[in-house]
Enzyme design. Structure first.
Site, short mmCIF file in Angstrom:
data_model
loop_
_atom_site.label_atom_id
_atom_site.label_comp_id
_atom_site.label_asym_id
_atom_site.label_seq_id
_atom_site.Cartn_x
_atom_site.Cartn_y
_atom_site.Cartn_z
N SER A 169 -0.20 7.32 -3.77
CA SER A 169 0.87 7.04 -2.82
C SER A 169 1.20 8.31 -2.03
CB SER A 169 2.10 6.50 -3.57
OG SER A 169 3.00 5.88 -2.69
N ASP A 422 -2.25 -4.08 -1.85
CA ASP A 422 -1.22 -3.04 -1.81
C ASP A 422 -0.63 -3.02 -0.41
OD1 ASP A 422 0.32 -0.76 -1.76
OD2 ASP A 422 -1.34 0.63 -2.10
N HIS A 447 -0.97 -1.25 -5.97
CA HIS A 447 -0.77 0.16 -5.65
C HIS A 447 -1.43 1.07 -6.69
CE1 HIS A 447 1.26 2.90 -3.02
NE2 HIS A 447 2.08 3.38 -3.92
#
Length: 480
Positions: A169, A422, A447
């Protein structure tokens, strides 16, 4: 990718899975044990002064699998306590024995215990101004330089330290940027679910909520999306009276009662964030990345929302309240739900500041998705930032100037992986950018699942991504 390459990756993934299953025999506590250390780093890496200031930056280290001369795997900490990311990045622990690697997890300044001004770190714009990705990258390079001098001074030549960066991320953005900005520090980077292109003018603002909707459509079915869409107007209309606000407050177990339009707006924003987080963490096993959740939380949420009948608006609100507990109170230990962001919530406050000052990611919703229709307004966003932090959002071209925007062809040794379920993949690098800047897309994945620990139910797409990472690392370390 050729058929031969796909077959090779598949075979490697099966071998890897067998190897990791053997490794997993040791207890989880032993596997994830980490020593906490601190290092004094400059408060401002880019200012020359006669009396520089320093603060203690935390990092975690595991030397269980390290053999003298082996590589260092560094996780570039993102927006939260570093111990949370360490416990949710099992892939690094899984492959450490294969590479005889030292594991290091470096905390991002202003998160966890790495507070430059202690409890006063968030008290003023002056104290907050050292919170930035550029300062954090310099922190990482500083720590890596210290570690390489400590571990490799008499082992290997000074220009070939075998350090690989990992991140997911925002941390994935940082791992890639570390390789791009400080190529001397790391030989390569595994950048998972990194929204590198999610900036104004680079990614359409409607794609994020559209992807969230796709996740709910796939795992929660069409009726769930329709019910969620219906819920926005029901909440707004019910909140127009005191009796309605009291009913929502009681039914949803809010810590504070709704008192007016501003509270209703806060509630709606809170609800939207929950939908996003459920979609991001729609893993096929229970997790606790943001909060304790069951396997496939989107499906569990939607089942609770739609499997029984309701005949009025209050019945719908009751259904929502029951379904929301999948996210808000899955363990049954939470007394009430706080929908407000407060200054005491340092992690959310710090990341909101970063989104205002540099990580502005435009999001808008349309009639086509399951969210309230809402346009993207940069000027309003910037004004809101000023009201909250006393600073205005940086101009849209900031990311282009600072990190090169979409022009990544001049960089090297980075793997960008993205789960195609995601929401942040809409701003991710999903195609190869050069001969050594690669993309690996993981079908049906949420994710940064590829950075998590191995699981017997992992599908071939996830196994293939991890195998791809291993082969890339071997190439970077001249082991291929």
């Amino acid at each position: 990718m050729s058929l031969f390459s796909k077959i090779l990756i598949y075979l490697i993934s099966l071998i890897l899975l067998l190897l990791l299953n053997i490794i997993e025999v040791e207890s989880t506590d032993q596997k994830y044990s980490l020593e906490t250390r601190y290092i004094e780093v400059p408060l401002d890496h880019f200012a020359a002064t006669s009396s520089p200031k320093f603060f203690k930056l935390r990092y975690l280290i595991n030397s269980k699998y390290h053999v003298r001369g082996g590589p260092v795997f560094v996780y570039t900490g993102n927006n939260g306590d570093i111990s949370i990311f360490a416990q949710n990045t099992g892939f690094m622990f899984d492959i450490a024995p294969v590479f005889n690697a030292l594991l290091v997890f470096i905390e991002h300044r202003y998160y966890g215990q790495s507070l430059p001004f202690g409890n006063a770190s968030f008290s003023s714009p002056e104290n907050l101004r050292y919170l930035s990705s550029t300062q954090a990258l310099a922190d990482f390079a500083f720590v890596i330089d210290y570690l390489t001098r400590s571990f490799y001074e008499n082992v290997i030549t000074h220009d070939t330290h075998p350090v690989v960066a990992f991140g997911g991320s925002y941390g994935g953005m940082l791992s890639a940027w570390l390789r791009m900005k400080y190529p001397y520090s790391v030989v390569g980077a595994i950048s998972s679910s990194a929204p590198m292109f999610y900036f104004p003018g680079m990614t359409s603002c409607d794609l994020f909520y559209d992807k969230v909707t796709q996740v709910f459509e796939k795992f929660g079915r069409d009726q769930c999306v329709k019910t969620i869409k219906l819920g926005w107007d029901v909440i707004i209309n019910l909140s127009k009276t005191k009796l309605g606000m009291d009913f929502i407050s009681t039914t949803w177990k809010l810590c504070g009662r709704l008192k007016g339009p501003e509270d209703t707006e806060t509630l709606l924003n809170w609800l939207g964030k929950i939908y996003v987080n459920i979609a991001l963490t729609n893993y096929h096993y229970p997790t606790d990345l943001y909060t304790p959740l069951p396997a496939y939380p989107v499906k569990v949420f939607c089942d609770k929302l739609t499997t029984s009948y309701f005949n009025d608006t209050k019945g719908l609100i009751e259904h929502f309240g029951h379904a929301l507990e999948v996210y808000t109170n899955y363990t049954g230990k939470r007394v009430c739900n706080n929908i407000n962001s407060t200054n005491d919530d340092y992690t959310e406050f710090a990341y909101d500041y970063q989104q205002c000052t540099e990580l502005t990611m435009p999001k808008c919703s349309t009639d086509a998705d399951m969210f309230m229709t809402k346009p993207w307004d940069f000027e309003k966003y910037s004004m809101d930032c000023y009201k909250k932090f006393g600073v205005r959002a940086l101009p849209p071209q900031w990311s282009q100037v600072t990190y090169g925007g979409k022009n990544l062809k001049y960089y090297s040794n980075i793997v960008f992986s993205n789960g195609m379920m995601d929401p942040y993949s809409c701003g991710g690098v999903t195609g190869n950018m050069s001969a050594t800047v690669w993309a690996f897309n993981i079908s049906d994945a949420p994710h940064h699942i590829d950075l998590r620990n191995s699981d017997v139910a992992d599908n071939n797409y996830v196994l293939g991504a991890r195998s791809f990472h291993i082969q890339a690392i071997k190439q970077w370390l001249n082991m291929a």
